[in-house]
Design an enzyme around this catalytic site. Structure first.
Site, PDB file in Angstrom:
ATOM      1  N   HIS A  62       9.339   0.001  -2.731  1.00 46.49           N
ATOM      2  CA  HIS A  62       8.542  -1.178  -2.388  1.00 46.49           C
ATOM      3  C   HIS A  62       7.061  -0.832  -2.299  1.00 46.49           C
ATOM      4  O   HIS A  62       6.218  -1.469  -2.949  1.00 46.49           O
ATOM      5  CB  HIS A  62       9.020  -1.756  -1.052  1.00 46.49           C
ATOM      6  CG  HIS A  62       8.213  -2.914  -0.552  1.00 46.49           C
ATOM      7  ND1 HIS A  62       8.598  -4.227  -0.736  1.00 46.49           N
ATOM      8  CD2 HIS A  62       7.020  -2.966   0.108  1.00 46.49           C
ATOM      9  CE1 HIS A  62       7.685  -5.018  -0.213  1.00 46.49           C
ATOM     10  NE2 HIS A  62       6.711  -4.282   0.310  1.00 46.49           N
ATOM     11  N   GLU A  63       6.733   0.157  -1.485  1.00 47.77           N
ATOM     12  CA  GLU A  63       5.327   0.521  -1.327  1.00 47.77           C
ATOM     13  C   GLU A  63       4.734   1.032  -2.640  1.00 47.77           C
ATOM     14  O   GLU A  63       3.565   0.775  -2.944  1.00 47.77           O
ATOM     15  CB  GLU A  63       5.166   1.573  -0.226  1.00 47.77           C
ATOM     16  CG  GLU A  63       5.586   1.109   1.158  1.00 47.77           C
ATOM     17  CD  GLU A  63       4.866  -0.155   1.625  1.00 47.77           C
ATOM     18  OE1 GLU A  63       3.728  -0.402   1.168  1.00 47.77           O
ATOM     19  OE2 GLU A  63       5.442  -0.896   2.433  1.00 47.77           O
ATOM     20  N   HIS A 114       3.404  -1.718  -4.764  1.00 44.13           N
ATOM     21  CA  HIS A 114       2.018  -2.105  -4.465  1.00 44.13           C
ATOM     22  C   HIS A 114       1.043  -1.224  -5.237  1.00 44.13           C
ATOM     23  O   HIS A 114       0.058  -1.700  -5.811  1.00 44.13           O
ATOM     24  CB  HIS A 114       1.733  -1.948  -2.965  1.00 44.13           C
ATOM     25  CG  HIS A 114       2.302  -3.016  -2.098  1.00 44.13           C
ATOM     26  ND1 HIS A 114       1.992  -4.348  -2.253  1.00 44.13           N
ATOM     27  CD2 HIS A 114       3.146  -2.948  -1.032  1.00 44.13           C
ATOM     28  CE1 HIS A 114       2.623  -5.063  -1.329  1.00 44.13           C
ATOM     29  NE2 HIS A 114       3.325  -4.239  -0.579  1.00 44.13           N
ATOM     30  N   HIS A 157       0.820  -2.099  -8.838  1.00 42.88           N
ATOM     31  CA  HIS A 157       0.035  -3.325  -9.012  1.00 42.88           C
ATOM     32  C   HIS A 157      -1.451  -2.992  -9.148  1.00 42.88           C
ATOM     33  O   HIS A 157      -2.151  -3.532 -10.012  1.00 42.88           O
ATOM     34  CB  HIS A 157       0.282  -4.241  -7.813  1.00 42.88           C
ATOM     35  CG  HIS A 157      -0.303  -5.607  -7.944  1.00 42.88           C
ATOM     36  ND1 HIS A 157      -0.456  -6.452  -6.867  1.00 42.88           N
ATOM     37  CD2 HIS A 157      -0.792  -6.294  -9.005  1.00 42.88           C
ATOM     38  CE1 HIS A 157      -0.995  -7.584  -7.260  1.00 42.88           C
ATOM     39  NE2 HIS A 157      -1.208  -7.521  -8.554  1.00 42.88           N
TER      40      HIS A 157
END
Length: 720
Positions: free
Chosen positions: A511-512, A515, A518
């Protein structure tokens, strides 16, 4: 400099603070201030990769003088733009503002790490003093009438300026941002807003420090028999924690999620589970000096007053004005659509757990109990074992931290052509355990930036997991690369032991890292169009979670720490079959927090008794008695350590709706590795920042709005 400029309205304390134990540590005496001209916190970053932060020179005592100097420099830059007597244009107003404040940007990158990753009593004192000062400083510009008029002059003639779509979007968003932050208020009202923002910043810092103090408490285990059920590697980490606190021959459970959750999953000592659970869930709510309830009341009152001053119905409407959802009711409608099926599933999960507990009592293998919150995770593992012949202890030996990190790199390379090469030791880091990786574009070998991985829990580091950028991509002023970090709180394996993480932890890592992806893929010219709405931010990271359980990643990177053998297919199959297991718990734990966030902020009068409000609201929505919120109000840093997620915690679900529908696009294409779908996802949504309305961008990607049925299906809930 757009990012700094937007901090003004309720500029947060930049700290979410680091652990401070109840066994109080003494702050080191502050060092003598360094002149601004010699202050390394103000210097341009040098070295490879277009310059990197001087972590090796970072000291708390350097920051006050650095703040003063950076503020003076930024004020001069903005006043030059404001006082320019030539006609206002996009270039000399909007573009010039984006090019200003570079020193302050670098300084905040350093300070953010100081307060979140390397905190101590001295840092907290500086934060408490300077957060209000910085809030007032930025309000100077947000509420500067002459500066606003320069922006308004461009806005008023925007139709005749032959602006590109991106430039027009910036002009309109800049003007609307000024208005949202109070540019149209009277002088007296502006003074009120400024005072509220300063007072809020102080309250945020106070809240963070109090929660932090409770998170640095611990529970001592004296008897080895009380460790029954816990894995050898976890027991070794508890021993290390005790040794750090000079408690030889004992074991310590630190009051943070990374230490508490594994114990609740596996400990066979019910009394110990309850003791640990109560300590964790009561953080900030113990009626002592670290109790946060009074601080919450102050924050809610100030938020309500500010929203009304700025012309909004309440804080929720104020915070959601620049989001995809816009309307609190729209966010609440989505949450309640999922809430009912989730609660129903919890009741089913509890019934399954109670049946096992009853059978154990009947057979004499256990005492007769009724499932309580401190039993949920423990008995859920028993149900997992009974239903799917699967338990966490069977999975964890295959999830060695470094291997899973490499799996995340592999997926990013296959999908988005990113390559990661470790270069730890070549550039400064803020802790010896931080690892760094050069990031390149495999298509042409060009440098994309540097990835910093700060994986382990330690004193001075706030709890949870987060991503930070120390420098973001932009084209304006010269193309610059990305310096991004992931910060986790994994419990490091004991001496000679590997760091094994749970499936939940591995999901958090992906998940992290989503980021970070992105930001590494961002390709915008104007930095003003880089930051996406709060309810879009979690979308790319949640999509990235999906690749963890793909066969390719598991087969190559989920290898047993002793044998090196990849996870057997039979175990992979059991994981996949159990993919919707315990989704009632996971969903209700999160949604209860998100619903209370919206309800406490979408109201005419601010709440004056948070504890009573929490209890009454949970009863109103039918919170199962066997559960507790993921973040109770007294410790809800997302809401009360700054304004960031306030009236915005729903955004995880909002983003997950898009995430589930996006994953369905890969499924429809026939493979999670379909390059055409990945390229389209990258080109339309990941690389474009906020250059266009994100709802329109999603429609361009998917051909329609996201379908909530994909989310319900993913969680195993009825879709009708």
């Amino acid at each position: 400099m757009r990012t700094l400029f937007l901090l003004a309205a309720g500029a947060s304390s930049l700290a979410v603070a680091a652990p401070v134990t109840v066994f109080a540590e003494t702050a080191a005496p502050a060092a003598k201030a360094v002149p601004a001209s010699d202050n390394p916190m103000l210097a341009k970053w040098t070295g490879p990769f277009e310059g990197v932060p001087p972590w090796d020179k970072m000291q708390p005592s350097l920051f006050p003088a650095a703040f003063e100097a950076a503020m003076a420099e930024y004020r001069a830059e903005v006043h030059k733009i404001r006082d320019d007597e030539s006609p206002a244009t996009f270039k000399n107003v909007n573009e010039a503002m984006q090019l200003s404040g570079q020193t302050m940007t670098r300084l905040f990158g350093l300070w953010g790490v100081q307060v979140s990753n390397q905190s101590n009593a001295e840092v907290q004192a500086i934060d408490k003093e300077w957060s209000p000062k910085l809030a007032g400083f930025f309000d100077e510009f947000n509420l500067d009438q002459k500066l606003f008029q320069r922006h308004k002059a461009v806005y008023d003639k925007r139709a005749s300026l032959k602006l590109t779509p991106e430039q027009l979007r910036i002009v309109e968003r800049d003007y609307e941002g000024f208005v949202r932050r109070g540019a149209l208020l009277t002088p007296a009202q502006k003074a009120q807003v400024t005072q509220i923002n300063q007072d809020l910043s102080g309250a945020f810092s106070d809240f963070s420090a109090k929660v932090l103090a409770d998170e640095e408490t611990w529970i001592v285990i004296d008897d080895k028999a009380d460790l029954a059920g816990l894995s050898d590697s976890f027991v070794a980490s508890l021993k290390d924690a005790a040794d750090e606190r000079k408690l030889p021959g004992k074991w310590v459970v630190v009051n943070t999620r990374s230490s508490v959750q594994p114990l609740l999953n596996a400990s066979t000592n019910r009394a110990l589970r309850e003791k640990v659970w109560r300590a964790f869930t009561n953080r900030g709510d113990n009626g002592n000096a670290n109790d946060t309830n009074a601080t919450i009341v102050k924050i809610l009152k100030m938020r309500s007053d500010r929203a009304k001053l700025l012309g909004f119905k309440n804080h929720a409407w104020y915070r959601m004005d620049d989001t995809m959802a816009k309307d609190p009711a729209k966010a609440m409608d989505l949450m309640m659509r999922v809430w009912g099926p989730a609660v129903a599933r919890v009741h089913q999960e509890v019934a399954d757990m109670q049946a096992i507990a009853d059978a154990e009592a009947k057979s004499g293998k256990g005492a007769k109990i009724t499932i309580e919150p401190w039993d949920y995770r423990f008995y859920a593992e028993k149900v997992r074992k009974a239903k799917y012949d699967l338990d966490e202890g069977e999975i964890k030996p295959y999830l060695e931290l470094n291997n899973i990190l490499q799996g995340a790199f592999y997926a990013a390379g296959r999908n988005y052509d990113l390559a990661f090469k470790e270069n730890t030791g070549e550039i400064p880091v803020f802790d010896p355990n931080v690892r760094t990786f050069a990031v390149t574009d495999k298509r042409d070998g060009s440098n994309v930036g540097v990835f910093y991985f700060d994986g382990y829990a330690r004193a001075g580091k706030r709890s949870g997991a987060w991503m930070t950028t120390y420098r973001s991509q932009q084209g304006l002023g010269g193309e610059q690369n990305v310096l991004a970090s992931n910060n986790n709180n994994f419990v490091k394996g004991g001496a000679g032991e590997p760091t094994l993480i749970s499936l939940d932890d591995a999901t958090t890592l992906f998940h992290e890292f989503g980021h970070a992806i992105h930001y590494f893929l961002q390709d915008v010219y104007y930095p003003a169009l880089a930051e996406t709405p709060r309810d879009f931010v979690e979308y790319p990271s949640q999509v990235n979670e999906n690749w963890l359980l793909t066969r390719d990643v598991l087969d190559q990177y989920a290898k047993h720490y002793k044998t090196g053998e990849p996870m057997p297919q039979a175990l992979v199959d059991k994981i996949e079959k159990s993919s919707t297991f315990n989704q009632g718990f996971e969903t209700v734990e999160y949604l209860s927090s998100a619903i209370l966030d919206m309800k406490i902020h979408d109201r005419d009068q601010p709440v004056t008794d948070p504890k009573a409000f929490e209890k009454a609201t949970l009863a109103e929505i039918g919170m199962p008695k066997e559960m507790v919120m993921r973040h109770r109000l007294p410790q809800f840093n997302h809401l009360f350590a700054d304004d960031g997620y306030s009236a915005g915690y729903y955004s995880y679900l909002w983003s997950e709706t898009m995430d589930a529908d996006t994953w369905a696009a890969f499924t429809e294409a026939g493979s999670p590795w379909d390059k055409a779908t990945a390229d389209k996802f990258r080109a339309i949504l990941l690389s474009t920042g906020n250059e266009t309305d994100r709802a329109e961008a999603y429609r361009a990607f998917r051909g329609r709005d996201p379908d909530v049925k994909a989310l319900l299906k993913k969680r195993g809930f009825p879709t009708e």
